[in-house]
Design a protein around this motif. Sequence first.
Motif, short mmCIF file in Angstrom:
data_model
loop_
_atom_site.label_atom_id
_atom_site.label_comp_id
_atom_site.label_asym_id
_atom_site.label_seq_id
_atom_site.Cartn_x
_atom_site.Cartn_y
_atom_site.Cartn_z
N SER A 136 0.82 -1.21 0.00
CA SER A 136 0.00 0.00 0.00
C SER A 136 0.86 1.26 0.00
CB SER A 136 -0.92 0.02 1.23
OG SER A 136 -1.70 1.19 1.28
N ALA A 137 0.26 2.33 -0.55
CA ALA A 137 0.88 3.66 -0.48
C ALA A 137 0.25 4.46 0.65
CB ALA A 137 0.68 4.39 -1.80
N ASP A 138 -0.66 3.83 1.40
CA ASP A 138 -1.49 4.59 2.34
C ASP A 138 -1.40 4.13 3.79
OD1 ASP A 138 -2.56 6.23 0.27
OD2 ASP A 138 -3.82 4.56 -0.35
N TYR A 165 4.54 -3.62 2.92
CA TYR A 165 5.34 -3.06 1.84
C TYR A 165 4.81 -1.67 1.52
CZ TYR A 165 6.92 -7.88 1.31
OH TYR A 165 7.46 -9.11 1.55
N SER A 166 5.53 -0.68 1.98
CA SER A 166 5.08 0.70 1.83
C SER A 166 5.67 1.33 0.57
CB SER A 166 5.49 1.53 3.05
OG SER A 166 5.15 2.89 2.88
N VAL A 167 4.78 1.75 -0.32
CA VAL A 167 5.24 2.42 -1.55
C VAL A 167 4.95 3.92 -1.50
CG1 VAL A 167 5.01 0.35 -2.94
CG2 VAL A 167 3.06 1.91 -2.76
N ILE A 174 0.62 8.11 12.14
CA ILE A 174 -0.04 6.85 11.79
C ILE A 174 0.96 5.93 11.11
CG2 ILE A 174 -1.93 5.80 10.51
CD1 ILE A 174 -2.74 7.57 12.90
N ASN A 175 1.79 6.49 10.25
CA ASN A 175 2.84 5.72 9.60
C ASN A 175 3.75 5.10 10.64
OD1 ASN A 175 5.84 5.91 8.25
ND2 ASN A 175 4.30 5.32 6.75
#
Length: 358
Positions: A136-138, A165-167, A174-175
């Motif tokens: 996810s990017a979110d 897997y952070s894109v 939150i991150n």
Amino acid sequence: YHKVILLYAYIQRDSGKYLTEIKTLTDSIKIFVDKSPLLLSDLYSLLGEAYNIIGNAHEAVNNFLLSCQHDLKYNQFSKAIESYSNAIFASAGIQDFSVDEAQCLYSGYRDLLKYNFSSMPAVKYYHKKIRIGYLSADFRHHPVGYLLYPLISNYSQDKFQVYCYSVGSAQDDINSAFKEFSAEWRDVSNLDYIQLAEQIRSDEIDILVDCGGHTCNNRLAVFALRPAPVQISAIGWVGSTGLYDTDYILTDNYCAPFETNPFYTEKFLTIFGSHFCFSYLKGKYPKITESSFKRNGYITFGCFNNFAKITDKMLELWSIILNKVPNSKLILKHKLLGYEEGQQLAKARLLKAGISLA
């Protein structure tokens, strides 16, 4: 000069002059059609975005596909994937989009990926714990982030091992919270599709869950490389991915009341009840206040969604509801409505649907 034109278009958009931006881009395409082919890809892409913002999904799709064509002419493969994915995203707003049109669009996306990607060899792992990877990017302050948080923070650690897997590039509280709960955190924002697939394969992921679909900054195309034995689309995209490499789409009996749907290439993984689990990440939930109906004496309906997602048929149905509920009001909130051009555009659509602006 290339950058000046694009900057001018961005300034117009940031000023809420979406119709003016469309005219600028359209005129620029006519001028540079035979002079600067590389510029055309960016112009068509921006034009697709502008049309999508104002709710003209047909034109958005057409321009994103034109952008993709120009990307491919100059071997800009990653940009071509993004442009085509944007076209599929925009197609979700077409009111009478047929099954044949949808499947044709999906077929083009598969052909685009097949031309440059080959599936990795099939594998089957025998881990004591099932390894699940969320892509996810979110993982941040975002609706998808709020829906993903319960999955990442409440899984059974005896049965599963979770990888994120952070894109995306956003860094916020939150991150940071996701990083604390995740068994394994992978910042893969700088990896290309091949490198990302290799990372997922090296982690021996059993089930890969894409949480973006065709939304912004997605890496859905990595599914075409088959880095995991089981691949699922969930949470961030409720439409079809259009890929046969997506085995399942997570849904529920409300979103998918039937076992199959001709608009989808995936099998449904259906949960009874909502498959969305919202988590409020800002401390305690706000207190429930007195109903506005008690204060005002009338029912207030509201929609704070992207106005591009609101079709003319939806507005006509809303008009019927408003007319059947005496003295009721409708509140709309979206960035399009914060500027004069957007307001005029929205007012015209509302009046056409029979919704009074009084």
